[in-house]
Design a protein around this motif. Sequence first.
Motif, PDB file in Angstrom:
ATOM      1  N   SER A   1       0.708  -1.300   0.024  1.00  0.00           N
ATOM      2  CA  SER A   1       0.044   0.004  -0.229  1.00  0.00           C
ATOM      3  C   SER A   1       0.836   1.190  -0.269  1.00  0.00           C
ATOM      4  CB  SER A   1      -1.112   0.048   1.310  1.00  0.00           C
ATOM      5  OG  SER A   1      -1.766   1.211   1.396  1.00  0.00           O
ATOM      6  N   PHE A   2       0.447   2.262  -0.795  1.00  0.00           N
ATOM      7  CA  PHE A   2       0.898   3.755  -0.726  1.00  0.00           C
ATOM      8  C   PHE A   2       0.238   4.994   0.090  1.00  0.00           C
ATOM      9  CE2 PHE A   2      -1.303   3.263  -4.666  1.00  0.00           C
ATOM     10  CZ  PHE A   2      -1.829   4.573  -4.692  1.00  0.00           C
ATOM     11  N   SER A   3      -1.141   4.334   0.504  1.00  0.00           N
ATOM     12  CA  SER A   3      -1.712   5.153   1.237  1.00  0.00           C
ATOM     13  C   SER A   3      -2.087   4.618   2.524  1.00  0.00           C
ATOM     14  CB  SER A   3      -3.064   5.415   0.315  1.00  0.00           C
ATOM     15  OG  SER A   3      -3.906   4.305   0.581  1.00  0.00           O
ATOM     16  N   GLY A   4      -2.856   5.497   3.258  1.00  0.00           N
ATOM     17  CA  GLY A   4      -3.217   4.958   4.667  1.00  0.00           C
ATOM     18  C   GLY A   4      -4.398   4.252   4.607  1.00  0.00           C
ATOM     19  N   MET A   5      -4.901   3.923   5.795  1.00  0.00           N
ATOM     20  CA  MET A   5      -6.200   3.008   5.832  1.00  0.00           C
ATOM     21  C   MET A   5      -7.314   3.817   5.741  1.00  0.00           C
ATOM     22  SD  MET A   5      -5.424   0.600   9.199  1.00  0.00           S
ATOM     23  CE  MET A   5      -7.049   0.240   9.303  1.00  0.00           C
ATOM     24  N   LYS A   6      -8.400   3.381   5.177  1.00  0.00           N
ATOM     25  CA  LYS A   6      -9.432   3.761   4.966  1.00  0.00           C
ATOM     26  C   LYS A   6      -9.379   5.041   3.827  1.00  0.00           C
ATOM     27  CE  LYS A   6     -11.846   2.766   9.398  1.00  0.00           C
ATOM     28  NZ  LYS A   6     -12.731   3.335  10.398  1.00  0.00           N
TER      29      LYS A   6
END
Length: 300
Positions: free
Chosen positions: A223-228
């Motif tokens: 992943s390159f983004s945060g959760m949600k």
Amino acid sequence: MLIVLAGFLSSCSKDIYMFTSFHEPADEGLRLLYSDDAYHWNDLKQVFLKPTVGTEKVMRDPSIVRGPDGLFHLVWTCSWKGDKGFGYAESKDLINWSEQRFIPVMEHEPTAVNVWAPELFYDDETKQYVIIWATTIPYRFEKGEEEEKNNHRIYYTTTTDFKSFSKAQLFLDPGFSVIDAVIVKREPKDYVLVLKDNTRPNRNLKVAFAEQAIGPYHDVSESFSGMKTEGPTVVKAATDYLIYFDSYGDKKYKAIATKDFKEFKAIDEKVSIPEGHKHGTIFKASRDVLKGLKDLVNHD
């Protein structure tokens, strides 16, 4: 003088960026943002097409592509559950729209739960439109913590005229529940897929790679983004690809820049996005089209 005038005319004729949008609870219809630089967005503050098809008659996740025919083709999610297709309409100016149609792409799957976030891509290599979306078919795939009715995979259909469509096929099964995918072409035989890993607790964004628009996609990243986070769309601005997405966990719309889809940098401080904007896609339109939209808004 001639050089200055030529530069002025060139600037005036240059396409501008448009960003499809909707506001919750998604029953009003298509909204549009515009930008000169793909970083700072302005809201036209009007609904340009009210949804009339589908069980729930909503318009979520609107996706527009300007085709080689000069028309703007629009697809959207028209129900959370119960529909086995998506909405479609077309326009030459983003103001006057064709009759809306329901495209039943999953009608051959009796247990299909939904059709979410259809995304349009024009494949200039094969001269056809590719439409991808997420559907859950319970007990079809392996799953982790997901409920069977939330274990999505990406499917696709192709068309050249939006009248006849190929039979829907599996587009991506990465081994986990996946939604909100968007195709990006970098070079011939060099495609990137930005997607949402919809498993719990992940619910974040990843990328995969392919040599054709329809795949197969491989080498799914971390992943390159945060959760949600969800609803990515991608636009190239100068040498950077900007990935806009809904960071619904902290109720913000955010952006990340990358040159190679391997290293990513948050650029929230460099972008401005109107409040209320939800999951849309970025496309280009002429300044004449934008002027028509603004004239309509000012007249109303």
